[in-house]
Design a protein around this motif. Structure first.
Motif, PDB file in Angstrom:
ATOM      1  N   ALA A   1      -1.051  -8.470  -0.707  1.00 21.69           N
ATOM      2  CA  ALA A   1      -1.819  -9.538  -0.057  1.00 21.69           C
ATOM      3  C   ALA A   1      -3.289  -9.181   0.095  1.00 21.69           C
ATOM      4  O   ALA A   1      -4.147 -10.059   0.065  1.00 21.69           O
ATOM      5  CB  ALA A   1      -1.212  -9.860   1.302  1.00 21.69           C
ATOM      6  N   ALA A   2      -3.591  -7.893   0.204  1.00 24.91           N
ATOM      7  CA  ALA A   2      -4.981  -7.446   0.353  1.00 24.91           C
ATOM      8  C   ALA A   2      -5.657  -7.205  -0.996  1.00 24.91           C
ATOM      9  O   ALA A   2      -6.836  -6.865  -1.043  1.00 24.91           O
ATOM     10  CB  ALA A   2      -5.026  -6.175   1.193  1.00 24.91           C
ATOM     11  N   GLY A   3      -4.905  -7.344  -2.089  1.00 27.79           N
ATOM     12  CA  GLY A   3      -5.489  -7.155  -3.413  1.00 27.79           C
ATOM     13  C   GLY A   3      -5.628  -5.707  -3.839  1.00 27.79           C
ATOM     14  O   GLY A   3      -6.274  -5.411  -4.837  1.00 27.79           O
ATOM     15  N   ARG A   4      -5.026  -4.780  -3.090  1.00 26.57           N
ATOM     16  CA  ARG A   4      -5.115  -3.353  -3.435  1.00 26.57           C
ATOM     17  C   ARG A   4      -4.121  -2.955  -4.518  1.00 26.57           C
ATOM     18  O   ARG A   4      -4.352  -1.992  -5.249  1.00 26.57           O
ATOM     19  CB  ARG A   4      -4.909  -2.485  -2.197  1.00 26.57           C
ATOM     20  CG  ARG A   4      -6.042  -2.603  -1.182  1.00 26.57           C
ATOM     21  CD  ARG A   4      -5.872  -1.633  -0.030  1.00 26.57           C
ATOM     22  NE  ARG A   4      -4.735  -1.957   0.807  1.00 26.57           N
ATOM     23  CZ  ARG A   4      -4.785  -2.716   1.897  1.00 26.57           C
ATOM     24  NH1 ARG A   4      -5.931  -3.238   2.277  1.00 26.57           N
ATOM     25  NH2 ARG A   4      -3.706  -2.944   2.610  1.00 26.57           N
ATOM     26  N   GLU A   5      -3.002  -3.658  -4.587  1.00 25.42           N
ATOM     27  CA  GLU A   5      -1.948  -3.386  -5.569  1.00 25.42           C
ATOM     28  C   GLU A   5      -1.594  -4.693  -6.277  1.00 25.42           C
ATOM     29  O   GLU A   5      -1.675  -5.771  -5.689  1.00 25.42           O
ATOM     30  CB  GLU A   5      -0.691  -2.832  -4.884  1.00 25.42           C
ATOM     31  CG  GLU A   5      -0.844  -1.459  -4.297  1.00 25.42           C
ATOM     32  CD  GLU A   5      -0.916  -0.363  -5.350  1.00 25.42           C
ATOM     33  OE1 GLU A   5      -0.315  -0.519  -6.430  1.00 25.42           O
ATOM     34  OE2 GLU A   5      -1.588   0.641  -5.091  1.00 25.42           O
ATOM     35  N   PRO A   6      -1.169  -4.620  -7.554  1.00 26.74           N
ATOM     36  CA  PRO A   6      -0.814  -5.850  -8.260  1.00 26.74           C
ATOM     37  C   PRO A   6       0.634  -6.292  -7.987  1.00 26.74           C
ATOM     38  O   PRO A   6       1.512  -5.494  -7.713  1.00 26.74           O
ATOM     39  CB  PRO A   6      -0.962  -5.453  -9.729  1.00 26.74           C
ATOM     40  CG  PRO A   6      -0.661  -3.996  -9.753  1.00 26.74           C
ATOM     41  CD  PRO A   6      -1.188  -3.448  -8.435  1.00 26.74           C
ATOM     42  N   PHE A   7       0.829  -7.587  -8.079  1.00 26.39           N
ATOM     43  CA  PHE A   7       2.151  -8.199  -8.095  1.00 26.39           C
ATOM     44  C   PHE A   7       2.572  -8.210  -9.553  1.00 26.39           C
ATOM     45  O   PHE A   7       1.873  -8.775 -10.398  1.00 26.39           O
ATOM     46  CB  PHE A   7       2.081  -9.624  -7.525  1.00 26.39           C
ATOM     47  CG  PHE A   7       3.384 -10.341  -7.487  1.00 26.39           C
ATOM     48  CD1 PHE A   7       4.294 -10.115  -6.478  1.00 26.39           C
ATOM     49  CD2 PHE A   7       3.703 -11.301  -8.450  1.00 26.39           C
ATOM     50  CE1 PHE A   7       5.503 -10.799  -6.417  1.00 26.39           C
ATOM     51  CE2 PHE A   7       4.904 -11.987  -8.400  1.00 26.39           C
ATOM     52  CZ  PHE A   7       5.805 -11.740  -7.391  1.00 26.39           C
ATOM     53  N   LEU A   8       3.690  -7.570  -9.886  1.00 25.62           N
ATOM     54  CA  LEU A   8       4.104  -7.421 -11.273  1.00 25.62           C
ATOM     55  C   LEU A   8       5.176  -8.440 -11.642  1.00 25.62           C
ATOM     56  O   LEU A   8       6.185  -8.561 -10.948  1.00 25.62           O
ATOM     57  CB  LEU A   8       4.669  -6.016 -11.509  1.00 25.62           C
ATOM     58  CG  LEU A   8       3.753  -4.848 -11.147  1.00 25.62           C
ATOM     59  CD1 LEU A   8       4.508  -3.532 -11.249  1.00 25.62           C
ATOM     60  CD2 LEU A   8       2.536  -4.831 -12.038  1.00 25.62           C
ATOM     61  N   VAL A   9       4.942  -9.138 -12.730  1.00 31.46           N
ATOM     62  CA  VAL A   9       5.942 -10.031 -13.319  1.00 31.46           C
ATOM     63  C   VAL A   9       6.393  -9.331 -14.598  1.00 31.46           C
ATOM     64  O   VAL A   9       5.607  -9.071 -15.489  1.00 31.46           O
ATOM     65  CB  VAL A   9       5.343 -11.413 -13.646  1.00 31.46           C
ATOM     66  CG1 VAL A   9       6.385 -12.301 -14.324  1.00 31.46           C
ATOM     67  CG2 VAL A   9       4.783 -12.077 -12.393  1.00 31.46           C
ATOM     68  N   ILE A  10       7.685  -8.987 -14.646  1.00 33.18           N
ATOM     69  CA  ILE A  10       8.223  -8.181 -15.733  1.00 33.18           C
ATOM     70  C   ILE A  10       9.324  -8.969 -16.447  1.00 33.18           C
ATOM     71  O   ILE A  10      10.176  -9.559 -15.793  1.00 33.18           O
ATOM     72  CB  ILE A  10       8.833  -6.862 -15.194  1.00 33.18           C
ATOM     73  CG1 ILE A  10       7.840  -6.115 -14.322  1.00 33.18           C
ATOM     74  CG2 ILE A  10       9.408  -6.013 -16.301  1.00 33.18           C
ATOM     75  CD1 ILE A  10       6.808  -5.331 -15.028  1.00 33.18           C
ATOM     76  N   GLY A  11       9.309  -8.919 -17.759  1.00 33.89           N
ATOM     77  CA  GLY A  11      10.401  -9.485 -18.543  1.00 33.89           C
ATOM     78  C   GLY A  11      11.509  -8.448 -18.637  1.00 33.89           C
ATOM     79  O   GLY A  11      11.291  -7.365 -19.164  1.00 33.89           O
TER      80      GLY A  11
END
Length: 104
Positions: free
Chosen positions: A89-99
């Motif tokens: 939420a703070a933009g420090r780590e990415p949200f990963l979308v993985i196949g």
């Protein structure tokens, strides 16, 4: 309406190409509180070609071979309305979308 925050989203190559060749990470403004649903809504709004590829068009349920990770945690089966970890939420780590890969 809550203030928007900048969120990093990492997509697999085939989804980046479908979205017009965007680079990783995609950085989008997402309204707080930041949830899987709000992240994916913002992603589909910014890149309409992704609509229906990550989630079902009608039900908005995650597609079977797509997984979500955040801060080394598998969020794939978590409620889409549950807040994501603070570092996402703070933009420090990415949200990963993985196949996901299946086979035998």
């Amino acid at each position: 309406m809550s203030a928007a925050v900048k969120v990093q989203i990492e997509l697999p190559m085939h989804l980046r190409q479908l979205a017009g060749g965007v680079s990783n990470p995609v950085i989008l403004a997402v309204a707080a509180p930041v949830t899987q649903r709000s992240i994916l809504d913002a992603l589909e709004e910014a890149y309409p070609a992704l609509s229906g590829t990550i989630r079902d068009h009608r039900t908005k349920v995650r597609r079977p071979f797509i997984r979500f990770f955040a801060c080394e945690e598998d969020l794939s089966n978590a409620s889409p309305d549950e807040p994501v970890p603070e570092d996402i939420a703070a933009g420090r780590e990415p949200f990963l979308v993985i196949g996901a890969i299946a086979g035998g």
